[in-house]
Motif scaffolding. Structure first.
Motif, short mmCIF file in Angstrom:
data_model
loop_
_atom_site.label_atom_id
_atom_site.label_comp_id
_atom_site.label_asym_id
_atom_site.label_seq_id
_atom_site.Cartn_x
_atom_site.Cartn_y
_atom_site.Cartn_z
N GLU A 1 0.82 -1.21 0.00
CA GLU A 1 0.00 0.00 0.00
C GLU A 1 0.86 1.27 0.00
O GLU A 1 1.08 1.90 1.02
N THR B 1 0.25 4.26 -1.08
CA THR B 1 -0.42 5.48 -0.62
C THR B 1 -0.44 5.59 0.89
O THR B 1 -0.60 6.69 1.43
N GLU B 2 -0.26 4.47 1.57
CA GLU B 2 -0.35 4.47 3.02
C GLU B 2 1.01 4.43 3.72
O GLU B 2 1.12 4.06 4.89
N ILE C 1 2.86 7.34 2.68
CA ILE C 1 3.14 8.75 2.46
C ILE C 1 3.20 9.49 3.79
O ILE C 1 2.30 9.40 4.62
N VAL D 1 3.37 7.72 -7.18
CA VAL D 1 1.94 7.54 -6.93
C VAL D 1 1.25 8.89 -6.73
O VAL D 1 0.11 9.09 -7.16
N GLU D 2 1.94 9.82 -6.11
CA GLU D 2 1.39 11.16 -5.98
C GLU D 2 1.38 11.89 -7.31
O GLU D 2 0.42 12.58 -7.66
N LEU E 1 -4.66 13.23 -4.15
CA LEU E 1 -4.66 11.90 -3.54
C LEU E 1 -5.26 11.91 -2.15
O LEU E 1 -5.93 10.96 -1.73
N ARG E 2 -5.09 12.99 -1.44
CA ARG E 2 -5.57 13.07 -0.07
C ARG E 2 -7.09 13.20 0.02
O ARG E 2 -7.65 13.10 1.12
N GLN F 1 -7.73 9.60 0.85
CA GLN F 1 -6.96 9.07 1.96
C GLN F 1 -6.81 10.15 3.04
O GLN F 1 -6.30 11.23 2.73
N SER G 1 -0.39 6.66 7.86
CA SER G 1 0.85 6.02 7.44
C SER G 1 1.73 5.63 8.63
O SER G 1 2.35 4.57 8.64
N PRO H 1 -1.75 -0.39 -4.55
CA PRO H 1 -2.66 0.71 -4.19
C PRO H 1 -3.19 0.55 -2.78
O PRO H 1 -2.98 -0.46 -2.12
#
Length: 387
Positions: free
Chosen positions: A184, A186-187, A189, A215-216, A226-227, A230, A247, A282
Motif C-alpha cells: 500500500e 499510498t499508506e 506517504i 503515486v502522488e 490523492l488526499r 486518503q 501512514s 494501491p
C-alpha cells in the motif's frame, strides 16, 4: 520451525492445494466460473480485465494472472480464453508451466461455444482434482513462507495494537528465514523517510522512494488530490485525520527488520534473497492483496480496526483487529483480538506470538474465518486509470 505442506515440482511449498481456473479476460470469466462450479474445490478468479487493454495495464493483468497460476498454493490450472483476447491463453499457460505443474488450455471460440468449453474444462479440472487429492502434505521449513501484510478499515487502534502485533509476527518469520511483504504505497506517504532508512541497498531504497513519489505524481497528472481519498471516510469516522497519521500506524506492520528490496506490483519475490520487502500496491485492500499473492505470498495477515470480511481466492487471510468492540461485533470475520492490548493490558509480544502460532497452524491446514465463509475477493490494479 517445521510445517506441513504441498511440495511443488519446482521445489516450492504450498499451504493449500487448489485447482485454479484462470480466465484470460472478462469475456471468459463467466465460462471459467461455470467450469469451477462443476468440480468441488476448484476455484475461478473473476478477472475483469484482459480485453482491449493497452501497454502497461495489459502487461500487468497478464503478470498478475500468471503469478496466481505460479503461486505454490495452486496445484494445477485450467486457463480459459475467448480466443480473440488481448491476453492469449496459451501464452499464459506456457509461463505457468515453467513451474512444472500441470496446466491445460480451453479456448471458447475453438471449442465451438460455451457448452463444449465448459465440458472440456470440467474434464480437465476433475482429473486435476482427483490427482491432487492423492497428494500428501510433507514437512518443510518455515523459511519457505512468504507472508503478505495488509491493513484496511483502519482506526487508531490499528497503529496502537494490531499493526505492532503484526510487526512482531513478521520479525519472528524473518528470524526463521522467511519473507514478508509490506504493501500500500499510498499508506506510507508521510512515513516513507522512516522506512527508507531501513533499506540495505541504496538502489532499492531509491526505487522505493520513487514509488512513493510516482503515486502522488500520477494523481496530480490526472488533476486529482490523492488526499481526497486518503484517509477514507471510514478511517476519518474511526479517528484518523490525515494520511500521515494513517501512514505512521500502517508502517508498524513491517516490524524492525531491514528491507531487502522494493517490488513492483505482482512482481515475484526473489526466493534466493529472503527477508522483508515492500511492494508497490494501491490502497485498495483487495487489489493490494491480489498483487502480493501474485508475487508469491502463500498466507496473508490483514489488520482492520473498523472490520472487513475480505479473503483471497487461493491464500488464507488471517484477520486481526486492535479494536475490542469491532472484534465483538464482527467475531465471525476476525480471527484474533489484539484489542486486549488496550482493554486488558496484554503485551504486543503476547499477541504477536499468538498471531505467529496461528500463521503456523493455518499453514498446516487450519481454516481461517474468511476461508470458512467462502470469501474469495479478487481485483487487479490498473496503472493508467483509463482505457
Amino acid at each position: 520451525m517445521k510445517l506441513m505442506g504441498y511440495q511443488r515440482e519446482n521445489g516450492h511449498f504450498g499451504v493449500r492445494n487448489h485447482v485454479l481456473i484462470i480466465p484470460t479476460s472478462v469475456c471468459a470469466t463467466d465460462t471459467a466460473e461455470k467450469i469451477a462450479a462443476q468440480v468441488p474445490g476448484a476455484i475461478a478468479i473473476p478477472n475483469q480485465h484482459g480485453c482491449c487493454q493497452i501497454g502497461s495495464d495489459l502487461a500487468l493483468t497478464q503478470q498478475t494472472i500468471v503469478g496466481f497460476g505460479k503461486n505454490a498454493n495452486v496445484g494445477a490450472c485450467v486457463v480459459v480464453g475467448l480466443g480473440c483476447d488481448g491476453i492469449q491463453a496459451r501464452a499464459v499457460a506456457e509461463e505457468i508451466r515453467t513451474t512444472g505443474k500441470r496446466v491445460e488450455v480451453v479456448v471458447i471460440q475453438e471449442e465451438g461455444g460455451t457448452l463444449p468449453a465448459i465440458a472440456k474444462g470440467a474434464l480437465y479440472a476433475a482429473q486435476m482434482a482427483r490427482d491432487l487429492s492423492m497428494q500428501k502434505r510433507v514437512e518443510f521449513d518455515m523459511s519457505e513462507i512468504i507472508m503478505a501484510l495488509e491493513c484496511g478499515g483502519s482506526d487508531p487502534t490499528s497503529g496502537l495494537a494490531s499493526n505492532p502485533s503484526i510487526g512482531y509476527c513478521s520479525n519472528r518469520l524473518i528470524a526463521e528465514g522467511g519473507s514478508s511483504i509490506l504493501s500500500e504505497t499510498t499508506e506510507v506517504i508521510g512515513a516513507e523517510h522512516l522506512l527508507a532508512a531501513r533499506f540495505e541497498d541504496e538502489d532499492q531504497k531509491q526505487k522505493f522512494l520513487d514509488m512513493v513519489k510516482n503515486v502522488e505524481n500520477r494523481a496530480i497528472a490526472l488533476g486529482e488530490d490523492l488526499r481526497s481519498g486518503q484517509p477514507t471516510p471510514g478511517n476519518k469516522e474511526g479517528g484518523l485525520s490525515t494520511i500521515e497519521e494513517k501512514s505512521l500506524g500502517c508502517m508498524y506492520k513491517a516490524g524492525t527488520a531491514p528491507f531487502k528490496g522494493a517490488l513492483n506490483y505482482a512482481e515475484l519475490l526473489p526466493l534466493e534473497k529472503k527477508g522483508l520487502y515492500f511492494m508497490d500496491t494501491p490502497g485498495q485492500d483487495i487489489d493490494s492483496i491480489t498483487g502480493m499473492v501474485a508475487g508469491g505470498a502463500q498466507v496473508v495477515i490483514f489488520s482492520t480496526g473498523r472490520g472487513t470480511p475480505t479473503g483471497s481466492p487461493i491464500a488464507p487471510v488471517i484477520k486481526i483487529t486492535g479494536n475490542d468492540a469491532t472484534y465483538r461485533k464482527m467475531s465471525d470475520n476476525i480471527d484474533i483480538n489484539a484489542g486486549r492490548i488496550i482493554t486488558e493490558g496484554a503485551k504486543v509480544e503476547e499477541i504477536g506470538e499468538e498471531l505467529f502460532q496461528m500463521v503456523a497452524d493455518v499453514c498446516n491446514g487450519q481454516v481461517t474465518k474468511a476461508e470458512s465463509l467462502g470469501h474469495r475477493e479478487f481485483g487487479i490494479y490498473k496503472l493508467t486509470g483509463t482505457f
